[in-house]
Enzyme design. Structure first.
Site, PDB file in Angstrom:
ATOM      1  N   GLU A   1       5.283   0.185 -21.288  1.00  0.00           N
ATOM      2  CA  GLU A   1       5.117   1.515 -21.238  1.00  0.00           C
ATOM      3  C   GLU A   1       4.524   2.115 -22.645  1.00  0.00           C
ATOM      4  O   GLU A   1       3.446   2.970 -21.856  1.00  0.00           O
ATOM      5  CB  GLU A   1       6.317   2.287 -21.608  1.00  0.00           C
TER       6      GLU A   1
ATOM      7  N   LYS B   1     -15.686   9.595 -35.159  1.00  0.00           N
ATOM      8  CA  LYS B   1     -15.687   8.168 -35.736  1.00  0.00           C
ATOM      9  C   LYS B   1     -13.975   8.274 -35.669  1.00  0.00           C
ATOM     10  O   LYS B   1     -13.388   7.049 -34.881  1.00  0.00           O
ATOM     11  CB  LYS B   1     -15.737   7.769 -37.128  1.00  0.00           C
TER      12      LYS B   1
ATOM     13  N   THR C   1       0.614  -1.064  -0.223  1.00  0.00           N
ATOM     14  CA  THR C   1       0.123  -0.012  -0.317  1.00  0.00           C
ATOM     15  C   THR C   1       0.828   1.139  -0.144  1.00  0.00           C
ATOM     16  O   THR C   1       1.987   0.294   0.996  1.00  0.00           O
ATOM     17  CB  THR C   1      -1.350  -0.003   1.872  1.00  0.00           C
ATOM     18  N   HIS C   2       0.107   2.128  -0.913  1.00  0.00           N
ATOM     19  CA  HIS C   2       1.501   3.330  -0.915  1.00  0.00           C
ATOM     20  C   HIS C   2       2.703   3.265  -1.421  1.00  0.00           C
ATOM     21  O   HIS C   2       3.770   3.717  -0.978  1.00  0.00           O
ATOM     22  CB  HIS C   2       1.631   3.780   0.454  1.00  0.00           C
TER      23      HIS C   2
ATOM     24  N   LYS D   1      21.340  -2.811 -21.385  1.00  0.00           N
ATOM     25  CA  LYS D   1      19.524  -2.393 -20.952  1.00  0.00           C
ATOM     26  C   LYS D   1      18.792  -3.212 -21.595  1.00  0.00           C
ATOM     27  O   LYS D   1      18.929  -3.829 -22.305  1.00  0.00           O
ATOM     28  CB  LYS D   1      19.197  -0.929 -22.196  1.00  0.00           C
TER      29      LYS D   1
ATOM     30  N   SER E   1      18.769  -0.905 -25.805  1.00  0.00           N
ATOM     31  CA  SER E   1      18.976   0.515 -26.043  1.00  0.00           C
ATOM     32  C   SER E   1      20.329   0.732 -26.622  1.00  0.00           C
ATOM     33  O   SER E   1      21.362  -0.470 -26.979  1.00  0.00           O
ATOM     34  CB  SER E   1      19.886   1.370 -24.972  1.00  0.00           C
TER      35      SER E   1
HETATM   36  N1  ARG Z   1     -19.853  11.399 -42.941  1.00  0.00           N
HETATM   37  C1  ARG Z   1     -20.862  11.833 -42.742  1.00  0.00           C
HETATM   38  C2  ARG Z   1     -21.424  11.723 -40.652  1.00  0.00           C
HETATM   39  O1  ARG Z   1     -20.318  10.951 -40.712  1.00  0.00           O
HETATM   40  C3  ARG Z   1     -22.549  10.839 -43.350  1.00  0.00           C
HETATM   41  C4  ARG Z   1     -23.876  11.809 -42.846  1.00  0.00           C
HETATM   42  C5  ARG Z   1     -23.948  13.226 -43.490  1.00  0.00           C
HETATM   43  N2  ARG Z   1     -24.750  12.958 -42.993  1.00  0.00           N
HETATM   44  C6  ARG Z   1     -25.317  14.272 -43.666  1.00  0.00           C
HETATM   45  N3  ARG Z   1     -26.701  15.085 -43.279  1.00  0.00           N
HETATM   46  N4  ARG Z   1     -24.401  15.577 -44.256  1.00  0.00           N
HETATM   47  O2  ARG Z   1     -21.772  12.034 -40.300  1.00  0.00           O
END
Ligand code: ARG
Length: 461
Positions: free
Chosen positions: A291, A326, A156-157, A284, A278
């Site tokens: 890491e 995305k 601990t610690h 090393k 290294s």
């Molecule tokens: N490439 C767009 C996205 O990833 C697709 C949806 C586009 N829709 C729009 N109303 N322009 O969100």
């Protein structure tokens, strides 16, 4: 030239900078398989509902298969001018089939299309992570069985606290990963509804069958509100949140590996496969993989924060802001998968240095609690008094720079006259861990039993 997919009311094409900021094809092309699966499900439904003819639907399905083949073979030309994967695929379909390709987009919008594709991708990736984490649990549980009675210091610690078993430490991570998997499975369950057919935001006047498309894409049901369907990304946020917590867990073991493999600790040896040398210091062996796992937690948590902030305050329904969902999600989940793979390799190859572990387990007065417990049990002393007596004895040993069990009986009795020879029986680290038989405690018997039961469960999966 104006955009051929939606350029009807435009007389000019986009500025080059507009194209650069707007196009998502460079990163959303990885959604091609989901996009094509979604389109096939959609067109089959359109045919069943007599919204498009069976012949058109068949041609469209075949065209989509051709496109999938082209993308997989690397012969497909992606175009930034076509913005994203949805329009790239549809435009190629038009090249292959002519105007009938345009029927595919009936009763659909890119808004429900992208929500569907992205859900499918996240779902598939979560399933993969869940599997991978099962593999990592197995690697930990395997080490736990093997080293169920090997003693090491529990901290601990980062100060020596009480001796524990190496197997017990491994099983701590099996438990954490099991909750990580629970969170992943839970997120999956909640996200498994199909937005397809929500169209742009309001639904459609065509007599579509959303239950059919939902079922054919493996969703439990269609989403119930078309506005919600195209405007939320909480499924990605939940995935990122589960991923972040998991990454934090991995980062903690990664940090332990960094510490444990240092020349100062020498608790474990990492395999050559997961270490680097290294270019200047020949001695090393650097724990680079550990890491990097430690560091990538930052990146994954960053992705979750970034998406939370993108979504914060966005009015319903779809806004282009949401295209920023995305890259973060892809990057975070792909990197988590890489971390799990690296960790599974490192754990599998891990060689604990039993001699060093045992030596360290006994240092730092780690059995002081056992001494105090002995005073309580054998002399019926209240724990607080026992704590005080033990503290005095630890102070005496520390002044002389020796371990507790090196004090003589006379030394002990000078502090508490009723202490007998029997006290030495609890001062060894092996005895200490063996005595910790309470449920969930570190005793080898407990650990072996739990580790075996985990292995059995994991091997059945
Ligand atoms: N490439 C767009 C996205 O990833 C697709 C949806 C586009 N829709 C729009 N109303 N322009 O969100």
């Amino acid at each position: 030239m104006s955009n051929k997919m939606w350029g009807g009311r435009f007389s000019e094409g986009p500025d080059a900078i507009m194209e650069e900021i707007n196009a998502s094809i460079d990163f959303d092309k990885i959604l091609y398989a989901q996009d094509i699966a979604g389109s096939k499900a959609h067109v089959r439904m359109l045919a069943q509902q007599d919204i498009v003819s069976a012949d058109d639907a068949k041609a469209i399905e075949q065209g989509l298969d051709t496109i999938a083949g082209e993308i997989e073979a690397g012969t497909f030309t992606f175009s930034r001018a076509l913005e994203d994967i949805h329009m790239n695929v549809e435009s190629r379909l038009a090249e292959l089939l002519g105007p009938s390709a345009g029927r595919l987009h009936t009763a659909r919008s890119r808004n429900d299309q992208v929500a569907t594709d992205f859900r499918l991708w996240v779902r598939e990736t979560l399933d993969g992570l869940d599997d991978q984490l099962g593999g990592l649990q197995h690697a930990f549980a395997f080490k736990a069985v093997e080293f169920s009675s090997a003693v090491m210091p529990g901290f601990t610690h980062l100060q020596s606290a009480q001796p524990v078993t190496f197997g017990h430490h491994m099983l701590a991570y099996v438990e954490m990963l099991s909750r990580d998997r629970g969170r992943i499975q839970d997120a999956r369950k909640r996200m498994n509804e199909s937005p397809l057919g929500a169209a742009a935001l309001a639904g459609t006047s065509f007599p579509i069958d959303r239950h059919m498309t939902a079922e054919s894409l493996g969703f439990d049901r269609p989403t119930a509100n078309s506005l919600d369907s195209v405007s939320d990304r909480d499924f990605a946020l939940e995935a990122l949140s589960a991923a972040s917590i998991c990454a934090v867990h991995l980062s903690r073991f990664a940090e332990e590996l960094v510490i444990w493999s240092s020349a100062q600790f020498r608790f474990v040896k990492l395999s050559d496969k997961f270490s680097t040398g290294s270019s200047i210091m020949p001695q090393k062996r650097n724990p680079d993989a550990a890491e990097l796992v430690r560091a990538k937690a930052g990146r994954i948590i960053g992705a979750m924060n970034a998406l939370l902030i993108v979504m914060k305050g966005l009015p319903l329904t779809y806004s282009k802001d949401m295209q920023e969902d995305k890259e973060q999600t892809f990057d975070a989940l792909q990197n988590l998968s890489l971390c799990v793979a690296a960790m599974t390799g490192m754990v599998g190859d891990l060689e604990p240095n039993l001699k060093e572990l045992k030596k360290a387990a006994g240092s730092g007065y780690s059995t002081a609690t056992d001494l105090a417990d002995w005073l309580v049990r054998s002399l019926d002393m209240p724990f607080r008094n026992a704590h005080h007596v033990t503290g005095t004895l630890v102070g005496m040993a520390s002044d002389r720079n020796i371990e507790l069990h090196r004090l003589s009986l006379e030394d002990m009795q000078s502090v508490e006259p009723k202490i007998t020879e029997d006290v030495f029986s609890v001062l060894s680290v092996d005895k200490s861990v063996r005595s910790r038989t309470s449920y969930g405690g570190t005793s080898p018997v407990n650990v072996k039993k739990q580790a075996r039961s985990w292995l059995k469960t994991l091997e059945k999966e």
